[in-house]
Each structure stands twice: as structure tokens, then as C-alpha cells.
Write an enzyme that holds these catalytic residues in place. Structure first.
Site, short mmCIF file in Angstrom:
data_model
loop_
_atom_site.label_atom_id
_atom_site.label_comp_id
_atom_site.label_asym_id
_atom_site.label_seq_id
_atom_site.Cartn_x
_atom_site.Cartn_y
_atom_site.Cartn_z
N ASP A 49 -6.79 -0.06 -1.24
CA ASP A 49 -6.30 -0.56 0.30
C ASP A 49 -8.02 -1.87 0.05
O ASP A 49 -8.10 -2.72 1.31
CB ASP A 49 -7.34 0.35 1.82
CG ASP A 49 -8.59 0.80 0.22
OD1 ASP A 49 -8.88 1.02 -0.52
OD2 ASP A 49 -9.42 1.61 1.10
N SER A 50 -8.55 -2.58 -1.20
CA SER A 50 -8.86 -3.69 -1.72
C SER A 50 -8.54 -4.79 -0.91
O SER A 50 -9.03 -5.63 -0.91
CB SER A 50 -9.82 -3.46 -2.53
OG SER A 50 -8.05 -4.21 -3.79
N ASP A 88 -3.12 3.34 -1.80
CA ASP A 88 -3.41 3.80 -1.46
C ASP A 88 -3.62 4.34 0.01
O ASP A 88 -2.88 3.47 0.90
CB ASP A 88 -4.73 2.55 -1.21
CG ASP A 88 -6.18 3.25 -2.29
OD1 ASP A 88 -6.36 4.26 -2.20
OD2 ASP A 88 -7.20 2.05 -1.95
N LYS A 118 -3.45 7.68 -3.46
CA LYS A 118 -4.53 7.61 -3.75
C LYS A 118 -5.29 8.44 -2.42
O LYS A 118 -5.54 6.84 -1.30
CB LYS A 118 -5.36 6.47 -4.26
CG LYS A 118 -6.75 6.66 -4.73
CD LYS A 118 -7.53 6.00 -6.08
CE LYS A 118 -7.28 4.50 -4.89
NZ LYS A 118 -8.74 4.12 -3.91
N GLU A 120 -9.56 9.12 -0.92
CA GLU A 120 -10.65 9.32 -1.13
C GLU A 120 -11.78 10.29 -0.83
O GLU A 120 -10.86 11.32 0.46
CB GLU A 120 -11.46 8.33 -0.20
CG GLU A 120 -11.33 6.73 -0.92
CD GLU A 120 -12.08 5.30 -0.39
OE1 GLU A 120 -13.10 5.81 0.60
OE2 GLU A 120 -12.23 4.41 -0.44
N GLU A 187 -15.45 5.99 -8.99
CA GLU A 187 -16.45 4.11 -8.72
C GLU A 187 -17.83 3.96 -8.20
O GLU A 187 -18.25 5.03 -8.15
CB GLU A 187 -15.56 3.78 -7.51
CG GLU A 187 -16.17 2.74 -7.05
CD GLU A 187 -15.39 1.89 -5.82
OE1 GLU A 187 -14.08 2.46 -5.30
OE2 GLU A 187 -15.61 0.91 -5.21
O1 KIV Z 1 -8.56 -0.63 -3.18
C1 KIV Z 1 -9.51 -0.46 -4.60
O2 KIV Z 1 -9.07 -1.33 -5.27
C2 KIV Z 1 -9.28 0.72 -5.08
C3 KIV Z 1 -9.85 0.06 -6.70
C4 KIV Z 1 -11.23 -0.25 -5.96
C5 KIV Z 1 -10.15 1.95 -7.33
O3 KIV Z 1 -9.52 1.29 -4.82
#
Ligand code: KIV
Length: 292
Positions: A49-50, A88, A118, A120, A187
Site C-alpha cells: 500500500d506504499s 497488501d 498482507k 498489519e 519493519e
Molecule cells: O507497503 C509496503 O510497501 C510495505 C513494505 C514497506 C513492507 O508494507
């Protein structure tokens, strides 16, 4: 007749089996072209989600939606064929209940064909991870600094730099593993803590600002290519693409302005034998109404 893909994609159980073995190589990607390059060298591609920050210039990941993740997840699946693609789950798509998490995860998996998702959070996500894993959703956990919690934690600070802060982070990592996640991202945590959690949990740890002792490492592709203007301490720039992109754009602009691009190599001649009509010059463009 069944059609078989020649290249077998890595699965979540393949990644899980790599605990303690050859380090897992993981990078983010959000596009088909970069996915193709990353796929040739990585075990896991994370559609993180970055992308909210990297692709859309957002300040945080909070505004990212499930539709944004699905669109880029699809692009990455099209561009790759070997790596496990993990998508994510964005803020607001899984925290309310385990049922909400399953509905969102199922939507992402059906729409993209990705092999895992994924989420969090550690202990607070334990039941959700178990619920998903029991129902066919491979889950990668994410503990330590969890950027989706930015509004409650206040800043993107490294975690566990005092030993007195270790216990909850260790408990989070263990909870994720006990719940049935196949791997966990650590992280921005103190290096000795990353080492210690890696020794404690039975699933691969994927470090990002954690420790070289982790079972694998991940970075955001654009950060390590030198394209992101601001990066955290844990990012090593393995390339400097910014200046070469700028140079290419500058040359394009010059050649367009000087009419040296496109040259004859980049346009289509008439077919052999076709007569070329004489082209008369286009009339000068009107410069506005004539003045009397
Ligand atoms: O969103 C992302 O890119 C991430 C990584 C930093 C692990 O969660």
C-alpha cells in the site's frame, strides 16, 4: 485439454518452507513492466500500500483503497510469472471484523489471482489471521512499525530501541506466527530485536530496517532505485535512476523542439511502389481575427 503454465509460481507454503534457509529476496512492484524485471530475481513481489505514496504522492497510506490495490495487483500478476505475489490489504478493509477481512481478501484474490495477502498488526489481528488462514487465505503478517497506525503512533519512528519496549513486539510476532501466517514483515525495529524475533518464530521473518539475520529482506523498489525524494534510514540506494530519467526527458524535449525527433527511422514510409502524392504546405495557422 488443460493448459499448463511452464513456470510454476512460488506459493505461500514454498516461502514458509524457506525458514532458516537461503535468504528470501522480496521487493515491491506496482506495475507490469517493473514486475517483469523484479520477477526474474525475487521470491516475493509485494504490491504494497506504499503505492499511495509512491504512485499517488500521498503523505500516508491511509487513503489507499481496495480498488487501488486490485488494479495494481492485476498489473503485477500480468507482468510476473514466478514470484509469489502478495497484495497488501489497505487501511479500513480488514480491521472491523474477521468477516470483513475475509470478504476483502477473497475479493482481492479472486480479482487479481495473487497468492497471498498482507495485513498489519500483531496480537490484535491474531483471530483474524487464524480465520483467514483456516479458510484458504495465506497471510503475511507485518509488525514493528505499522504505517497504517500513523494517526495513533504519531510518527514513523523505529520501534524497540529500548529493551523495555521489546516484549509487546515479540508477542506480536509470536501471535502472528501462532495464528498461522506463513511469514511476517518486521519493519523498522532495533537490530538485536529483529535478530531475536527471527530466532524465536517458526516462520520466515522479512526485514525492512530490521536485521541482516532475518530470513529475507524487502525494500520499496522506487526507494532503492533512487526515485523517491525522501527515504527512511533503512533504505540503501542500489541505483540512481532519477538523473538518467531526467537526462532522457531533457533529450526528448530538445529533439522535439529542434524537430530532430522523429527521424526517418521512427516514422512509416509509404509502401514500396506506392506513388507519393505531392504534399502541399499546410496553410499558416490563423493568428486570430484579422484587424482592420
Ligand atoms: O507497503 C509496503 O510497501 C510495505 C513494505 C514497506 C513492507 O508494507
Amino acid at each position: 485439454m488443460s493448459v499448463q503454465n511452464e513456470t510454476r509460481r512460488l506459493t505461500a507454503p514454498d516461502i514458509r518452507a524457506r525458514k532458516g534457509g537461503e535468504p528470501l529476496v522480496c521487493l515491491t512492484s506496482y506495475h507490469a513492466h517493473t514486475a517483469r524485471i523484479v520477477d526474474a530475481h525475487c521470491d516475493v513481489i509485494l504490491v504494497g500500500d506504499s503505492l499511495g505514496m509512491v504512485m499517488h504522492g500521498l503523505e500516508t497510506t491511509i487513503p489507499v483503497t481496495l480498488d487501488m490495490m486490485i488494479l495494481q495487483g492485476l498489473a503485477v500478476m500480468r507482468g510476473s510469472k514466478r514470484a509469489l505475489v502478495v497484495v497488501d490489504m489497505p487501511f479500513g478493509s480488514y480491521e472491523a471484523s474477521k468477516e470483513q477481512a475475509f470478504a476483502s481478501a477473497a475479493r482481492v484474490m479472486k480479482a487479481t489471482g495473487c497468492g497471498a495477502i498482507k495485513i498489519e498488526g500483531g496480537r490484535r489481528m491474531e483471530q483474524t489471521i487464524a480465520f483467514l488462514a483456516e479458510r484458504g487465505v495465506p497471510v503475511m503478517g507485518h509488525v514493528g512499525l505499522t504505517p497504517q497506525s500513523i494517526n495513533t503512533i504519531g510518527s514513523f519512528r523505529a520501534q524497540g530501541r529500548d529493551e523495555s519496549d521489546w516484549a509487546p513486539i515479540e508477542a506480536d510476532a509470536r501471535a502472528v506466527a501462532d495464528a498461522g501466517a506463513f511469514a511476517v514483515v518486521l519493519e523498522a525495529i532495533a537490530e538485536p530485536l529483529g535478530r531475536r524475533i527471527t530466532a524465536q518464530v517458526p516462520i520466515p521473518t522479512i526485514g525492512i530496517g530490521a536485521s541482516v539475520a532475518c530470513d529475507g529482506q524487502i525494500l520499496v523498489l522506487e526507494d532503492m532505485l533512487g526515485l523517491s525524494p525522501r527515504v527512511p534510514k533503512f533504505v540503501k540506494r542500489f541505483g540512481e535512476l532519477g538523473p538518467s530519467i531526467e537526462q532522457a526527458v531533457q533529450r526528448f524535449a530538445q529533439e522535439v523542439r529542434s524537430r530532430s525527433f522523429p527521424g526517418m527511422d521512427h516514422v512509416y514510409p509509404m509502401r514500396k511502389g506506392a506513388t507519393e502524392p505531392s504534399v502541399t504546405r499546410l496553410p499558416e495557422r490563423s493568428k486570430g481575427p484579422a484587424r482592420s
